[in-house]
Design an enzyme around this catalytic site. Sequence first.
Site, mmCIF file in Angstrom:
data_model
loop_
_atom_site.group_PDB
_atom_site.id
_atom_site.type_symbol
_atom_site.label_atom_id
_atom_site.label_comp_id
_atom_site.label_asym_id
_atom_site.label_seq_id
_atom_site.Cartn_x
_atom_site.Cartn_y
_atom_site.Cartn_z
ATOM 1 N N TYR A 157 0.961 -0.929 0.099
ATOM 2 C CA TYR A 157 -0.328 -0.093 -0.280
ATOM 3 C C TYR A 157 0.586 1.312 -0.131
ATOM 4 O O TYR A 157 0.656 2.606 -0.687
ATOM 5 C CB TYR A 157 -0.943 -0.072 1.395
ATOM 6 C CG TYR A 157 -1.989 0.858 1.296
ATOM 7 C CD1 TYR A 157 -3.172 -0.452 0.063
ATOM 8 C CD2 TYR A 157 -2.540 1.983 1.648
ATOM 9 C CE1 TYR A 157 -4.591 1.021 -0.406
ATOM 10 C CE2 TYR A 157 -3.847 2.650 1.320
ATOM 11 C CZ TYR A 157 -4.770 1.790 0.563
ATOM 12 O OH TYR A 157 -5.899 2.311 0.161
ATOM 13 N N LYS A 164 -2.876 8.271 3.224
ATOM 14 C CA LYS A 164 -4.929 8.263 4.064
ATOM 15 C C LYS A 164 -4.327 8.764 5.113
ATOM 16 O O LYS A 164 -4.766 8.911 5.971
ATOM 17 C CB LYS A 164 -4.510 6.596 4.344
ATOM 18 C CG LYS A 164 -5.472 5.390 2.628
ATOM 19 C CD LYS A 164 -6.395 6.991 2.246
ATOM 20 C CE LYS A 164 -7.434 6.676 0.865
ATOM 21 N NZ LYS A 164 -8.084 7.268 0.703
HETATM 22 P P1 NAD Z 1 -13.200 4.318 -7.745
HETATM 23 O O1 NAD Z 1 -12.199 4.107 -8.654
HETATM 24 O O2 NAD Z 1 -14.372 4.456 -7.454
HETATM 25 O O3 NAD Z 1 -13.121 5.567 -7.476
HETATM 26 C C1 NAD Z 1 -12.264 6.060 -7.116
HETATM 27 C C2 NAD Z 1 -11.755 8.212 -7.222
HETATM 28 O O4 NAD Z 1 -10.939 8.363 -7.709
HETATM 29 C C3 NAD Z 1 -12.454 7.679 -9.260
HETATM 30 O O5 NAD Z 1 -13.290 8.157 -9.902
HETATM 31 C C4 NAD Z 1 -11.350 8.602 -9.908
HETATM 32 O O6 NAD Z 1 -11.617 9.168 -11.318
HETATM 33 C C5 NAD Z 1 -11.011 9.824 -8.672
HETATM 34 N N1 NAD Z 1 -9.812 10.499 -8.876
HETATM 35 C C6 NAD Z 1 -8.583 9.501 -9.336
HETATM 36 N N2 NAD Z 1 -7.884 11.021 -9.359
HETATM 37 C C7 NAD Z 1 -8.312 11.710 -9.960
HETATM 38 C C8 NAD Z 1 -8.071 13.289 -10.057
HETATM 39 N N3 NAD Z 1 -6.989 13.225 -10.221
HETATM 40 N N4 NAD Z 1 -9.059 13.992 -10.440
HETATM 41 C C9 NAD Z 1 -10.513 13.877 -9.650
HETATM 42 N N5 NAD Z 1 -10.988 12.408 -9.793
HETATM 43 C C10 NAD Z 1 -9.501 11.475 -9.718
HETATM 44 O O7 NAD Z 1 -12.481 3.202 -6.315
HETATM 45 P P2 NAD Z 1 -13.226 2.945 -4.695
HETATM 46 O O8 NAD Z 1 -12.884 2.216 -4.579
HETATM 47 O O9 NAD Z 1 -14.586 3.508 -4.649
HETATM 48 O O10 NAD Z 1 -12.536 4.260 -4.382
HETATM 49 C C11 NAD Z 1 -13.011 5.699 -3.859
HETATM 50 C C12 NAD Z 1 -11.884 6.161 -2.878
HETATM 51 O O11 NAD Z 1 -12.444 4.597 -1.749
HETATM 52 C C13 NAD Z 1 -10.564 6.039 -2.202
HETATM 53 O O12 NAD Z 1 -10.582 7.405 -1.446
HETATM 54 C C14 NAD Z 1 -10.271 5.077 -2.212
HETATM 55 O O13 NAD Z 1 -8.745 4.480 -1.590
HETATM 56 C C15 NAD Z 1 -11.352 4.696 -0.648
HETATM 57 N N6 NAD Z 1 -11.460 3.739 -0.160
HETATM 58 C C16 NAD Z 1 -11.492 2.480 -1.293
HETATM 59 C C17 NAD Z 1 -11.640 1.149 -0.027
HETATM 60 C C18 NAD Z 1 -11.699 -0.416 -1.381
HETATM 61 O O14 NAD Z 1 -11.211 -1.265 -1.007
HETATM 62 N N7 NAD Z 1 -11.938 -0.109 -2.740
HETATM 63 C C19 NAD Z 1 -11.373 0.926 1.223
HETATM 64 C C20 NAD Z 1 -11.019 1.453 1.034
HETATM 65 C C21 NAD Z 1 -11.097 3.357 1.116
#
Ligand code: NAD
Length: 262
Positions: A157, A164
């Site tokens: 990670y 984070k």
């Molecule tokens: P996702 O890919 O659906 O969403 C991530 C989003 O970030 C995307 O829509 C992407 O376009 C956007 N993004 C990236 N760079 C960008 C930029 N420069 N400008 C604008 N938007 C940008 O995936 P997700 O898993 O739904 O992620 C959403 C959040 O949840 C993130 O912060 C991720 O770290 C967090 N998260 C995810 C998990 C998991 O297991 N999926 C667990 C904990 C936290």
Amino acid sequence: MIQIDLSSKRALIMGVTNRRSLGWSIAAKLQEAGCQLAFSYQGERLRGELEKLTDGMEGARLYQVDVTNPDELAAMVSDLEGAWGSLDHVVHSIAFAPREAMDGRYIDTTRDDWVTALEVSAYSLVASAQALEGLLTDDASMVTLSYYAAEKVVPKYNVMGVAKSALEASVRYLAYDLGKKGVRINAVSAGPVKTVAARSIPGFMKMYKRVAGMAPLGRGVDQQDVGRLGLFLLSDLASGITGETVYVDAGYHVMGMDLDDV
Ligand code: NAD
């Protein structure tokens, strides 16, 4: 019976790729509660999917905002100001780190990759709060999405864990600044959920299975679990909670050891 009624409220969701996105899972719950929604997406390539998702959603507004582009952020704020005048809820669901920064050792992270990950995944929350502050109502609330690697080492990670940590610290500082007005901000720390961003993490499926096997609830979490916590934190039911990182991981983070280890 306690019901969450957000029918007079307006929310902005930043960061939806498709229906698996955690941003969308919270948006869907807000919509069920009657909230009016606006969305921002990173680039033109994502617009079609969002148009499909919001088809039939009355009054939905869509904005292209790459969070590294202050002009796009400012243009969205200006349009929202004209259209809505105020904002009750903000969901920040954005993160990115170059793949190579998550494939080796943290010690080998380049300056460029470190800056990119921190800018997109942590500073973007500050930039968004700063830009949107003038629109927020006196009892507005915000949530962002974090992960356990902010607190503990999760191999691979790497710089995303550091981003984070910065995100969660920013939530605390923003809670202090915005709290003077009554605005709350919290982080939802989700266990692994299958999304586009998650699949780009090396070894994600292994991590997913391990968490599900070790968590007190004996399962992983899904979009429904995350959506419910997001809705709760944004609603008045969480009126006394701010600056907090709340886990939704089936209890995984409270475990110190796996049963197989003893
Ligand atoms: P996702 O890919 O659906 O969403 C991530 C989003 O970030 C995307 O829509 C992407 O376009 C956007 N993004 C990236 N760079 C960008 C930029 N420069 N400008 C604008 N938007 C940008 O995936 P997700 O898993 O739904 O992620 C959403 C959040 O949840 C993130 O912060 C991720 O770290 C967090 N998260 C995810 C998990 C998991 O297991 N999926 C667990 C904990 C936290």
